[in-house]
Write a protein that holds these residues in place. Structure first.
Motif, PDB file in Angstrom:
ATOM      1  N   GLY A   1      31.783  69.194 -40.119  1.00  0.00           N
ATOM      2  CA  GLY A   1      32.366  69.781 -38.798  1.00  0.00           C
ATOM      3  C   GLY A   1      33.128  69.173 -38.137  1.00  0.00           C
ATOM      4  O   GLY A   1      32.774  68.290 -37.214  1.00  0.00           O
TER       5      GLY A   1
ATOM      6  N   SER B   1      34.891  68.508 -35.189  1.00  0.00           N
ATOM      7  CA  SER B   1      34.813  69.548 -34.021  1.00  0.00           C
ATOM      8  C   SER B   1      35.916  69.333 -33.147  1.00  0.00           C
ATOM      9  O   SER B   1      36.448  70.194 -32.423  1.00  0.00           O
TER      10      SER B   1
ATOM     11  N   TRP C   1      37.103  61.955 -35.462  1.00  0.00           N
ATOM     12  CA  TRP C   1      35.733  61.385 -35.950  1.00  0.00           C
ATOM     13  C   TRP C   1      35.882  60.270 -37.164  1.00  0.00           C
ATOM     14  O   TRP C   1      35.177  59.264 -37.304  1.00  0.00           O
TER      15      TRP C   1
ATOM     16  N   MET D   1      26.160  57.082 -36.649  1.00  0.00           N
ATOM     17  CA  MET D   1      27.408  56.683 -37.367  1.00  0.00           C
ATOM     18  C   MET D   1      27.397  55.152 -37.617  1.00  0.00           C
ATOM     19  O   MET D   1      27.536  54.668 -38.516  1.00  0.00           O
TER      20      MET D   1
ATOM     21  N   ASP E   1      29.125  63.167 -41.947  1.00  0.00           N
ATOM     22  CA  ASP E   1      29.000  63.420 -40.466  1.00  0.00           C
ATOM     23  C   ASP E   1      28.644  65.083 -40.281  1.00  0.00           C
ATOM     24  O   ASP E   1      29.546  65.860 -40.662  1.00  0.00           O
TER      25      ASP E   1
ATOM     26  N   THR F   1      33.968  64.043 -42.416  1.00  0.00           N
ATOM     27  CA  THR F   1      33.246  64.757 -41.387  1.00  0.00           C
ATOM     28  C   THR F   1      33.023  66.210 -41.913  1.00  0.00           C
ATOM     29  O   THR F   1      34.227  66.749 -42.177  1.00  0.00           O
TER      30      THR F   1
ATOM     31  N   SER G   1      22.467  58.743 -29.412  1.00  0.00           N
ATOM     32  CA  SER G   1      23.250  60.057 -29.939  1.00  0.00           C
ATOM     33  C   SER G   1      23.971  59.749 -31.261  1.00  0.00           C
ATOM     34  O   SER G   1      23.838  58.910 -32.128  1.00  0.00           O
ATOM     35  N   GLY G   2      24.682  60.691 -31.576  1.00  0.00           N
ATOM     36  CA  GLY G   2      25.297  60.747 -32.943  1.00  0.00           C
ATOM     37  C   GLY G   2      25.906  59.463 -33.424  1.00  0.00           C
ATOM     38  O   GLY G   2      25.971  59.065 -34.465  1.00  0.00           O
ATOM     39  N   HIS G   3      26.883  58.849 -32.285  1.00  0.00           N
ATOM     40  CA  HIS G   3      27.371  57.552 -32.529  1.00  0.00           C
ATOM     41  C   HIS G   3      26.586  56.547 -33.108  1.00  0.00           C
ATOM     42  O   HIS G   3      26.815  55.619 -34.063  1.00  0.00           O
TER      43      HIS G   3
ATOM     44  N   VAL H   1      27.383  66.235 -37.217  1.00  0.00           N
ATOM     45  CA  VAL H   1      26.963  66.343 -35.703  1.00  0.00           C
ATOM     46  C   VAL H   1      27.032  67.908 -35.402  1.00  0.00           C
ATOM     47  O   VAL H   1      26.255  68.350 -34.821  1.00  0.00           O
ATOM     48  N   ALA H   2      28.408  68.378 -35.756  1.00  0.00           N
ATOM     49  CA  ALA H   2      28.639  69.457 -34.908  1.00  0.00           C
ATOM     50  C   ALA H   2      28.389  70.655 -36.002  1.00  0.00           C
ATOM     51  O   ALA H   2      28.649  72.025 -35.373  1.00  0.00           O
TER      52      ALA H   2
ATOM     53  N   GLN I   1      22.016  67.459 -29.913  1.00  0.00           N
ATOM     54  CA  GLN I   1      22.489  68.256 -28.972  1.00  0.00           C
ATOM     55  C   GLN I   1      23.261  69.378 -29.324  1.00  0.00           C
ATOM     56  O   GLN I   1      24.027  70.081 -28.490  1.00  0.00           O
ATOM     57  N   LYS I   2      23.569  69.683 -30.718  1.00  0.00           N
ATOM     58  CA  LYS I   2      24.598  70.574 -30.831  1.00  0.00           C
ATOM     59  C   LYS I   2      23.940  71.898 -31.444  1.00  0.00           C
ATOM     60  O   LYS I   2      23.177  72.550 -30.616  1.00  0.00           O
TER      61      LYS I   2
HETATM   62  C1  LIG Z   1      31.678  65.600 -35.519  1.00  0.00           C
HETATM   63  C2  LIG Z   1      31.036  64.688 -34.552  1.00  0.00           C
HETATM   64  N1  LIG Z   1      30.592  63.623 -34.803  1.00  0.00           N
HETATM   65  C3  LIG Z   1      30.080  62.825 -34.105  1.00  0.00           C
HETATM   66  C4  LIG Z   1      29.837  62.885 -32.725  1.00  0.00           C
HETATM   67  C5  LIG Z   1      29.488  61.909 -31.818  1.00  0.00           C
HETATM   68  O1  LIG Z   1      27.943  62.312 -31.481  1.00  0.00           O
HETATM   69  P1  LIG Z   1      27.355  61.857 -29.957  1.00  0.00           P
HETATM   70  O2  LIG Z   1      28.498  62.314 -29.019  1.00  0.00           O
HETATM   71  O3  LIG Z   1      25.994  62.491 -29.934  1.00  0.00           O
HETATM   72  O4  LIG Z   1      27.314  60.277 -30.070  1.00  0.00           O
HETATM   73  C6  LIG Z   1      30.280  64.135 -32.262  1.00  0.00           C
HETATM   74  C7  LIG Z   1      30.259  64.604 -30.821  1.00  0.00           C
HETATM   75  O5  LIG Z   1      30.808  65.495 -30.452  1.00  0.00           O
HETATM   76  C8  LIG Z   1      30.845  65.300 -33.178  1.00  0.00           C
HETATM   77  O6  LIG Z   1      31.370  66.455 -32.891  1.00  0.00           O
END
Ligand SMILES: Cc1ncc(COP(=O)(O)O)c(C=O)c1O
Length: 286
Positions: free
Chosen positions: A110, A112, A62, A40, A137, A108, A35-37, A139-140, A162-163
């Protein structure tokens, strides 16, 4: 068709799709298995060595996490902090770059947790001036709000599947520019993670100069198929149409909420993240 070859075709398509979505011509473009992490940690682990200084902009959760990730691998995390919903001026960022002399600056796009889309213009240029890599970042926000990796001089950019990309969770596109590649492939120490080591991942994704791709780990095959499809849909839709669509839907929601008498948490419309709307908690509510 030989299965390994088939896998390589899918991965090549993903790479092209991510290059379009990020608006980059970077060769070092791929998707993480995770996932996003994962993206990161991959970014920080590969370009930072223990003892080096990292500057992290924190205006929500974030940045806090990236600062912790940097600390855990033995880097010195310096922070630039605003309350959630706040944003940083280019002058504030420049002062912190001059003071801390970091090898990496994290922001970051976006945020979130607050519903904020952060301005990006000019920051990449400042990072170059201070010989620092610019990590963003998205991700959002990727696909929902304008972001142009090459034009905005972003050295490392990642997102999640997944966003706004609308694929199942479990893969995370990432791209490294030349300056980032130079730093990560000329390290004195090995990155703390074997799984996230870009020396291996660049070969796995056919991005190095070696003739063969060598097994490194088992990729999330079904996730890669879905990611490829979501990137194809984005390319067919067109980035500008995707940004416009997210904005129109968000504006409709913002108006509906305001008509109900609610106040939006981010007052400046230009700073509202089209993909995540946040509402100020009304008086008298916990
Ligand atoms: C801005 C942002 N960065 C990183 C993440 C982490 O992504 P993940 O939940 O896919 O690991 C999220 C998840 O909501 C996010 O909104």
């Amino acid at each position: 068709m030989h299965t390994e070859m088939f896998g390589a075709y899918i991965m090549d398509d993903i790479k092209k799709g991510v290059q379009y979505a990020f608006q980059t011509s970077n060769n070092m473009t791929l998707a993480m298995s995770g996932s996003g992490h994962t993206a990161m940690e991959c970014a920080v682990f590969n370009v930072v060595e223990p003892g080096e200084s990292v500057l992290v902009a924190i205006n929500g959760i974030w940045g806090e996490r990236v600062a912790e990730i940097a600390e855990r691998m033995g880097a010195k995390a310096q922070t630039l902090v605003k309350t959630p919903g706040g944003h940083f001026t280019n002058e504030e960022i420049e002062q912190a770059l001059a003071k801390h002399k970091p090898v990496l600056f994290f922001l970051t796009h976006g945020e979130s947790s607050a519903g904020l889309v952060h301005p990006i213009d000019g920051i990449g240029d400042m990072c170059r001036k201070y010989n620092c890599l610019f990590l963003v970042d998205s991700v959002a926000s990727l696909g929902a709000a304008p972001l142009l990796m090459d034009q905005q001089n972003i050295d490392i950019l990642y997102t999640g599947s997944q966003k706004a990309l609308n694929a199942p969770p479990g893969t995370a596109p990432i791209s490294f520019g030349e300056r980032a590649c130079h730093k990560m492939f000329n390290r004195k120490t090995k990155p703390v993670s074997y799984l996230l080591d870009m020396t291996h991942l660049s070969n796995y994704w056919g991005n190095d100069s070696k003739p063969d791709r060598i097994y490194h780990h088992t990729g999330p095959v079904s996730g890669f198929f879905a990611l490829r499809e979501s990137l194809a849909i984005l390319a067919e839709t067109g980035l500008e149409n995707s940004w416009r669509h997210h904005n129109e839907v968000a504006e409709y929601l913002w108006k509906g909420l305001e008509d109900l008498g609610l106040n939006l948490f981010i007052k400046d419309r230009d700073l509202r993240l089209p993909s995540v709307t946040t509402i100020a908690i009304p008086e008298g509510y916990n």
